[in-house]
Structures are given as structure tokens and as C-alpha cells.
Design an enzyme around this catalytic site. Structure first.
Site, mmCIF file in Angstrom:
data_model
loop_
_atom_site.group_PDB
_atom_site.id
_atom_site.type_symbol
_atom_site.label_atom_id
_atom_site.label_comp_id
_atom_site.label_asym_id
_atom_site.label_seq_id
_atom_site.Cartn_x
_atom_site.Cartn_y
_atom_site.Cartn_z
ATOM 1 N N ARG A 93 54.386 32.667 54.134
ATOM 2 C CA ARG A 93 54.569 31.210 54.191
ATOM 3 C C ARG A 93 54.804 30.753 55.631
ATOM 4 N NH1 ARG A 93 59.267 27.720 51.018
ATOM 5 N NH2 ARG A 93 58.862 25.719 52.014
ATOM 6 N N ASN A 147 53.189 28.004 43.253
ATOM 7 C CA ASN A 147 52.389 27.079 44.050
ATOM 8 C C ASN A 147 51.178 27.750 44.665
ATOM 9 O OD1 ASN A 147 53.535 24.459 43.985
ATOM 10 N ND2 ASN A 147 55.328 25.245 45.096
ATOM 11 N N CYS A 169 55.950 21.406 37.844
ATOM 12 C CA CYS A 169 56.548 21.079 39.144
ATOM 13 C C CYS A 169 57.797 20.252 38.914
ATOM 14 C CB CYS A 169 55.540 20.283 39.964
ATOM 15 S SG CYS A 169 56.200 19.687 41.531
ATOM 16 N N HIS A 199 51.777 17.354 43.403
ATOM 17 C CA HIS A 199 52.116 16.955 44.777
ATOM 18 C C HIS A 199 51.206 15.820 45.259
ATOM 19 C CE1 HIS A 199 54.486 20.919 45.739
ATOM 20 N NE2 HIS A 199 54.881 20.322 44.626
ATOM 21 N N TYR A 254 55.474 14.123 48.669
ATOM 22 C CA TYR A 254 54.375 14.766 49.403
ATOM 23 C C TYR A 254 53.352 13.761 49.939
ATOM 24 C CZ TYR A 254 56.053 19.393 48.154
ATOM 25 O OH TYR A 254 56.825 20.537 48.057
HETATM 26 P P1 NAD Z 1 60.246 34.210 46.500
HETATM 27 O O1 NAD Z 1 59.740 34.510 47.847
HETATM 28 O O2 NAD Z 1 61.665 34.427 46.221
HETATM 29 O O3 NAD Z 1 59.365 35.026 45.449
HETATM 30 C C1 NAD Z 1 59.793 35.207 44.118
HETATM 31 C C2 NAD Z 1 59.593 36.638 43.718
HETATM 32 O O4 NAD Z 1 58.214 36.916 43.492
HETATM 33 C C3 NAD Z 1 60.043 37.651 44.770
HETATM 34 O O5 NAD Z 1 61.135 38.393 44.290
HETATM 35 C C4 NAD Z 1 58.810 38.475 45.028
HETATM 36 O O6 NAD Z 1 59.083 39.842 45.263
HETATM 37 C C5 NAD Z 1 58.017 38.269 43.770
HETATM 38 N N1 NAD Z 1 56.597 38.571 43.817
HETATM 39 C C6 NAD Z 1 55.723 38.426 44.841
HETATM 40 N N2 NAD Z 1 54.496 38.826 44.462
HETATM 41 C C7 NAD Z 1 54.589 39.230 43.165
HETATM 42 C C8 NAD Z 1 53.668 39.746 42.209
HETATM 43 N N3 NAD Z 1 52.394 39.947 42.515
HETATM 44 N N4 NAD Z 1 54.133 40.042 40.975
HETATM 45 C C9 NAD Z 1 55.427 39.859 40.648
HETATM 46 N N5 NAD Z 1 56.340 39.387 41.511
HETATM 47 C C10 NAD Z 1 55.923 39.067 42.749
HETATM 48 O O7 NAD Z 1 59.779 32.736 46.149
HETATM 49 P P2 NAD Z 1 60.553 31.449 45.622
HETATM 50 O O8 NAD Z 1 60.969 30.671 46.789
HETATM 51 O O9 NAD Z 1 61.531 31.813 44.604
HETATM 52 O O10 NAD Z 1 59.344 30.683 44.959
HETATM 53 C C11 NAD Z 1 58.576 31.319 43.956
HETATM 54 C C12 NAD Z 1 57.344 30.514 43.671
HETATM 55 O O11 NAD Z 1 57.681 29.308 43.017
HETATM 56 C C13 NAD Z 1 56.555 30.121 44.915
HETATM 57 O O12 NAD Z 1 55.181 30.195 44.667
HETATM 58 C C14 NAD Z 1 56.971 28.698 45.126
HETATM 59 O O13 NAD Z 1 56.011 27.946 45.842
HETATM 60 C C15 NAD Z 1 57.107 28.222 43.720
HETATM 61 N N6 NAD Z 1 57.919 27.028 43.532
HETATM 62 C C16 NAD Z 1 57.336 26.059 42.816
HETATM 63 C C17 NAD Z 1 57.984 24.882 42.603
HETATM 64 C C18 NAD Z 1 57.252 23.817 41.827
HETATM 65 O O14 NAD Z 1 57.619 22.668 41.883
HETATM 66 N N7 NAD Z 1 56.184 24.168 41.097
HETATM 67 C C19 NAD Z 1 59.306 24.708 43.092
HETATM 68 C C20 NAD Z 1 59.904 25.754 43.800
HETATM 69 C C21 NAD Z 1 59.188 26.925 44.015
HETATM 70 C C1 G6P Z 2 59.648 21.144 45.913
HETATM 71 C C2 G6P Z 2 58.279 21.346 45.329
HETATM 72 C C3 G6P Z 2 57.987 22.784 45.145
HETATM 73 C C4 G6P Z 2 58.206 23.551 46.412
HETATM 74 C C5 G6P Z 2 59.637 23.367 46.858
HETATM 75 C C6 G6P Z 2 59.856 24.011 48.204
HETATM 76 O O1 G6P Z 2 60.577 21.317 44.941
HETATM 77 O O2 G6P Z 2 58.090 20.690 44.120
HETATM 78 O O3 G6P Z 2 56.680 22.907 44.664
HETATM 79 O O4 G6P Z 2 57.945 24.903 46.213
HETATM 80 O O5 G6P Z 2 59.961 22.031 46.970
HETATM 81 O O6 G6P Z 2 61.210 24.235 48.386
HETATM 82 P P1 G6P Z 2 61.720 25.232 49.502
HETATM 83 O O7 G6P Z 2 63.193 25.220 49.394
HETATM 84 O O8 G6P Z 2 61.088 26.567 49.200
HETATM 85 O O9 G6P Z 2 61.195 24.682 50.793
HETATM 86 MN MN MN Z 3 56.172 21.346 43.176
#
Ligand code: NAD
Ligand code: G6P
Ligand code: MN
Ligand code: MN
Length: 434
Positions: A93, A147, A169, A199, A254
Site C-alpha cells: 500500500r 478493497n 463498505c 467510494h 472520496y
Molecule cells: P491488513 O494489512 O491487516 O491485512 C489483513 C490480513 O490479511 C493480514 O493479517 C494479512 O496477513 C492477511 N492476508 C494477506 N493476504 C492474504 C491472503 N491471500 N489470504 C489470507 N489472508 C491474507 O489489512 P487491513 O487494514 O485489516 O484491511 C484488510 C482489507 O480490508 C484491505 O483490503 C482493506 O482495504 C479493506 N478494508 C475495507 C474497508 C471497506 O470499507 N470495504 C474498510 C477497511 C478496510
Molecule cells: C474507509 C474506507 C475503506 C478503507 C479505509 C482505510 O473506511 O471505506 O474502504 O479501507 O477507510 O482506512 P485506513 O485506516 O486503512 O487508512
Molecule cells: Mn470502503
């Protein structure tokens, strides 16, 4: 009882989910929760898994929590599979955010060139998970939080035949909470007609106790300096009051990247110098969180998690699962197959709209066409998502270059190619298809 599998279980957001399942245990009896991760995430998985066990114990709910690196074993007989993975981790990232900045372009992990690359890394992995699901739990629902959730849902709808997939989301629920806060009322009294893409979602109308409050909302949004409503990860630079008065829509946080591009770029360049990009800030936040999670006396979700952008994630994810399970037929905002809900978007594409949530999944509520002022931008982003998804599946260089070039944050074909080439090299370990 219900069996839930969470892939990417080592995420620092997992306590949000646990809290959500504990709160709803009386109507959503989760018997087993399997947290799945990969070897790189094993340590995080253990720490957050132990905290999850302490949380359910303290709450007195009999949820068995399994921690595993064996995804296939976990998926057997699952009812719901949630995905929250980050392919390449926060290091990837940081590259998504930093490399484009060198070319004077906002990277952004979901909307800009960063979003393109996060999609290229992620989509093949999600399609792989779906192949496992076909075999091991063909009737399970996939709730994708990973995401770029819009692009990923588009890819799932176009390149797999798994119908039970929903993208999720926290932005819509965050906007509703934001309006409630501006009006100092409980969020249950606020309703927003949402439509658009992930977004890229707009509030078409906003209601308080059933009365349309769009004009008052825009007044409040523009009268005080910092009332612009944002997420933790997006700077609140305020809206030009007359622009919102003219637009008569509630933009999502966004939208700042598109309607305030130069201001946002300046802000991100300054942040990158002074405090680091968001990924670099999150790396520190995450360390602090996991230090807290290690404390054997901690048995609730710590408030510090609210520093992450994903606040209210559990409410969104757990309410969705709960409404599918109980055929609640309430209204929630999710990413699903358009089916004509937004007239100017293809029926088979993913859109983020209000839906009635049933046992057969989300039924989108038709909005007709989007207001002409934003219709084109939404279509452009949909084109970007489609071309990007195709590039992720085919690994075709030219398709990836077209995706990069048609992203509204990228100013020219030549800059697109320079960014693409540097990012393909930087991420090659996670892009086997190229
Ligand atoms: P993170 O870096 O903590 O990753 C979460 C876990 O995924 C880690 O423990 C990592 O080891 C694991 N991982 C990586 N590749 C993998 C695979 N192939 N199989 C299984 N596990 C795997 O990330 P985070 O900050 O907790 O965010 C996780 C995801 O959720 C990201 O893609 C982020 O963008 C998304 N997210 C989405 C929203 C939303 O609104 N949709 C909000 C927050 C986060
Ligand atoms: C928002 C969005 C998520 C995104 C997150 C990032 O909640 O909806 O899609 O992943 O922000 O938060 P962070 O703490 O990882 O910057
Ligand atoms: Mn989102
Ligand atoms: Mn700043």
C-alpha cells in the site's frame, strides 16, 4: 448454528467483527468462527485470535473461534465467508501511495493508480477463494470487504459464476452517522437514498424522521469550517459552499479526490513529507493496536481502533449477515448486481445502492438515472473498474495501461505509462499474471 469464515482474520479490524457477532448473538447464533490467514500474518492472527477468544468468553457467548492457515479446511461447510485481505500488506500500500506522488498524481489505495494496483494484486486471489468455495461451501455467501471493493465485486460478477456475493463498505453507514452527528440526533432517525459506486456513492436525498433535509444539510455542511464529514483516512479540506448548493447531493468523502484534486494532491504531498503517507501512518497505528491486543486483561474492542478508517465496519458486516440469515428485508447499502437499479449503468455491473436484504440476497431499489451532473463521472469510474478487472484477470499490459490512463486522477497517457511501468516492477512479486 452458523459457521462463519473470515479470510484475512489477522486484520486489526477483527475485534470489530467479534463485537458485532456478540451484540447480535440472540438473532444470529454463530457457532463457529474460523479466522484464516497466511504465514506472513500468523503472528497477528494469534494475537487478535486470542483477544477474540477473551471477548466471547467475557460476553458469555458460546462461539468457537478457530485460527488456521489452512483456508480449504476452514471453508468446509461454511455459511458465510467474509474477506478482509491485503495482498502484499501495508508495504505494498505504501508503494501504491508513494510511487504516483513522484509523478504528481494522487496514489490512493482504492480510487487512483493505487486502487488499480490493489485490484490487480487482489482480484486473482479473490477468484481463487471463490473456486475453493464452489467446491467446499457452494451455498455460502461471500461478503467481500477487501478493497477496492467496487472493482473486486465487478470482477466477481463478471469472471465467476458464484451468485451469492456482496461487496461491503463502511462509507454509507459512516455518512449516515455523520449526518446524525451534524443534526445531533440518533442515527436511526436518519435515512439516506444512496446510489452510485463504491467510494463513488452519493446521497440523492437525506431524510430526518421522514422529512427531506437536503437543504438544511448542505447549509450545515458548508457553514462551519470542518463539518465536511470525512473518514479518518481522508483529509477534510471543506467543500466550496456554492458548489454543494448547486449540486444538491451529498457527496461521499472520496469525492474530494475528484472535485478537489489539486488541493488533495498538495495535502498528500505535504503529508508524505511530514507524517508519511496513510499506509505509513497506519503501520504505526497497527503496531500500537497489536501492543494493546496482546494485553491478557483486554477483553473488549479497544476505542483506539477508531483511529482506523474502517469504523462501523462490524455494524455493516454483521447487520448484512444477520439480515440475510433472518430474511429481515430491511434496507442496507451494499455493492451488488445493478439489475437496472441505476439506468445508466449496465445491468450486470456492480453498483453501491440501497437494497432490501433478503434470504436470497440484496434486492436493489431502483433510482432511475443519476443526476446529469454526476452521471458521467460515475460511468467513467465504472469503465475504469471494468477495464481494470479485465487487466487483473488477463494480465494484459495494454489493458492495464488503458485502465491507468482513463482513471480521472491520471493526467496523461505518458504519465500513465511511466507510473504503470514503475508500479509493475515494484509489485511484480504479487502480480504473477503479468
Ligand atoms: P491488513 O494489512 O491487516 O491485512 C489483513 C490480513 O490479511 C493480514 O493479517 C494479512 O496477513 C492477511 N492476508 C494477506 N493476504 C492474504 C491472503 N491471500 N489470504 C489470507 N489472508 C491474507 O489489512 P487491513 O487494514 O485489516 O484491511 C484488510 C482489507 O480490508 C484491505 O483490503 C482493506 O482495504 C479493506 N478494508 C475495507 C474497508 C471497506 O470499507 N470495504 C474498510 C477497511 C478496510
Ligand atoms: C474507509 C474506507 C475503506 C478503507 C479505509 C482505510 O473506511 O471505506 O474502504 O479501507 O477507510 O482506512 P485506513 O485506516 O486503512 O487508512
Ligand atoms: Mn470502503
Ligand atoms: Mn494533512
Amino acid at each position: 448454528g452458523v459457521k462463519i469464515v473470515t479470510i484475512g482474520g489477522g486484520s486489526s479490524y477483527t475485534p470489530e467483527l467479534i463485537e458485532g457477532f456478540i451484540k447480535r448473538y440472540h438473532e444470529l447464533p454463530v457457532r463457529e468462527l474460523w479466522l484464516v490467514d497466511i504465514p506472513e500474518g500468523e503472528e497477528k492472527l494469534k494475537i487478535v485470535g486470542e483477544l477474540a477468544r477473551r471477548m466471547v468468553k467475557k460476553a458469555g457467548v458460546p462461539i468457537d473461534i478457530h485460527l488456521t492457515l489452512d483456508r480449504r479446511r476452514a471453508l468446509e461447510g461454511a455459511d458465510f465467508v467474509t474477506t478482509q485481505i491485503r495482498v502484499g500488506g501495508l508495504q505494498a500500500r505504501a508503494k501504491d501511495e508513494r510511487i504516483p506522488l513522484k509523478y504528481g498524481v494522487i496514489g490512493q489505495e482504492t480510487n487512483g493508480p493505487g486502487g488499480l494496483f490493489k485490484g490487480l494484486r487482489t482480484i486473482p486471489v479473490i477468484l481463487d477463494i471463490i473456486r475453493d468455495m464452489k467446491e467446499l461451501c457452494p451455498d455460502a455467501w461471500l461478503i467481500n470487504f477487501t478493497n477496492p471493493a467496487g472493482m473486486v465485486t465487478e470482477a466477481v460478477l463478471r469472471y465467476s459464476d458464484h451468485k451469492k456475493a456482496v461487496g461491503l463498505c463502511n462509507v454509507p453507514i459512516g455518512m449516515r452517522m455523520g449526518v446524525a452527528k451534524l443534526f445531533n440526533v440518533d442515527a436511526s432517525r436518519v435515512h439516506i437514498d444512496f446510489a452510485g459506486l463504491n467510494h463513488m456513492v452519493f446521497g440523492l436525498n437525506v431524510y430526518l424522521d421522514g422529512n427531506n433535509i437536503m437543504d438544511q444539510l448542505i447549509d450545515r455542511l458548508t457553514s462551519s469550517d470542518k463539518a465536511g464529514m470525512t473518514m479518518r483516512n481522508i483529509a477534510d479540506l471543506g467543500w466550496e459552499p456554492d458548489f454543494l448548493k448547486g449540486l444538491k447531493l451529498l457527496p461521499c468523502p472520496y469525492h474530494r479526490y475528484y472535485f478537489q484534486t489539486s488541493k488533495m494532491l498538495a495535502e498528500e504531498l505535504e503529508d508524505a513529507k511530514k507524517i508519511g503517507t496513510r499506509a505509513e501512518v497506519v503501520q504505526k497505528l497497527e503496531k500500537e493496536l497489536f501492543e494493546l491486543y496482546k494485553d491478557p486483561n483486554l477483553n473488549v474492542k479497544p476505542p483506539q481502533l477508531e483511529k482506523r478508517g474502517g469504523a462501523y465496519y462490524s455494524d455493516a458486516a454483521c447487520s448484512l449477515i444477520c439480515s440475510i440469515y433472518n430474511d429481515k428485508r430491511d434496507i442496507q447499502t451494499v455493492n451488488t448486481r445493478n439489475n437496472g437499479a441505476i439506468a445508466s449503468i449496465p445491468g450486470e455491473s456492480a453498483v453501491e445502492v440501497n437494497c432490501i436484504i433478503t434470504k436470497e440476497g440484496p434486492k436493489p431499489i431502483a433510482v432511475g438515472d443519476l443526476p446529469v451532473a454526476v452521471r458521467g463521472l460515475v460511468q467513467q469510474i465504472k469503465s475504469f473498474e471494468r477495464v481494470a478487472a479485465e487487466a487483473a484477470v488477463t494480465g494484459d499490459y495494454y489493458t492495464a495501461l488503458v485502465a491507468m490512463t482513463i482513471n480521472p486522477l491520471v493526467p496523461s497517457d505518458t504519465i500513465a505509462k511511466q507510473i504503470l511501468d514503475e508500479m509493475l516492477e515494484a509489485h511484480k512479486e504479487y502480480l504473477p499474471q503479468f
